[in-house]
Scaffold this motif. Structure first.
Motif, PDB file in Angstrom:
ATOM      1  N   THR A 185      -3.862  47.564 -19.116  1.00  0.00           N
ATOM      2  CA  THR A 185      -2.883  48.335 -19.873  1.00  0.00           C
ATOM      3  C   THR A 185      -3.532  49.070 -21.035  1.00  0.00           C
ATOM      4  N   THR A 186      -4.833  48.927 -21.191  1.00  0.00           N
ATOM      5  CA  THR A 186      -5.541  49.609 -22.271  1.00  0.00           C
ATOM      6  C   THR A 186      -6.508  50.627 -21.679  1.00  0.00           C
ATOM      7  N   THR A 187      -7.098  51.433 -22.544  1.00  0.00           N
ATOM      8  CA  THR A 187      -8.051  52.444 -22.079  1.00  0.00           C
ATOM      9  C   THR A 187      -9.473  51.895 -22.016  1.00  0.00           C
ATOM     10  N   THR A 237     -10.386  50.782 -16.625  1.00  0.00           N
ATOM     11  CA  THR A 237      -9.552  51.595 -15.743  1.00  0.00           C
ATOM     12  C   THR A 237      -9.654  51.094 -14.315  1.00  0.00           C
ATOM     13  N   THR A 264      -4.689  41.173 -13.316  1.00  0.00           N
ATOM     14  CA  THR A 264      -3.631  41.968 -13.910  1.00  0.00           C
ATOM     15  C   THR A 264      -4.074  43.411 -14.026  1.00  0.00           C
ATOM     16  N   LYS A 265      -3.140  44.313 -13.896  1.00  0.00           N
ATOM     17  CA  LYS A 265      -3.447  45.732 -14.023  1.00  0.00           C
ATOM     18  C   LYS A 265      -3.736  46.029 -15.487  1.00  0.00           C
TER      19      LYS A 265
END
Length: 75
Positions: free
Chosen positions: A43-45, A48, A40-41
């Protein structure tokens, strides 16, 4: 009749679900700088995507791609 329709819909969903998978991403942990592969891409920092806009179709492609990403090979 409804039961047959529900069973058919469930079967079609089970077969089609893998086709909706986004793919594999090469990501880097912001703290440890370690590269990994995710499905999954992020979504948090905390992580990356380091492979740019590249989305790999298979894990093997992502592993090969990870070897070519400069920040992953320098660690």
């Amino acid at each position: 009749m409804k039961l047959k329709t529900l069973v058919a819909a469930a079967l079609m969903t089970a077969v089609a679900a893998p086709a909706f998978a986004e793919g594999f991403y090469v990501v880097q942990d912001a703290k440890t700088k370690k590269c990994t592969i995710t499905e999954t891409k992020p979504t948090t920092t905390e992580t990356t995507v380091v492979s740019g806009d590249t989305v790999y179709k298979t894990r093997a492609e992502a592993e090969t791609g990870m070897k070519t990403v400069k920040v992953c090979t320098s660690n």
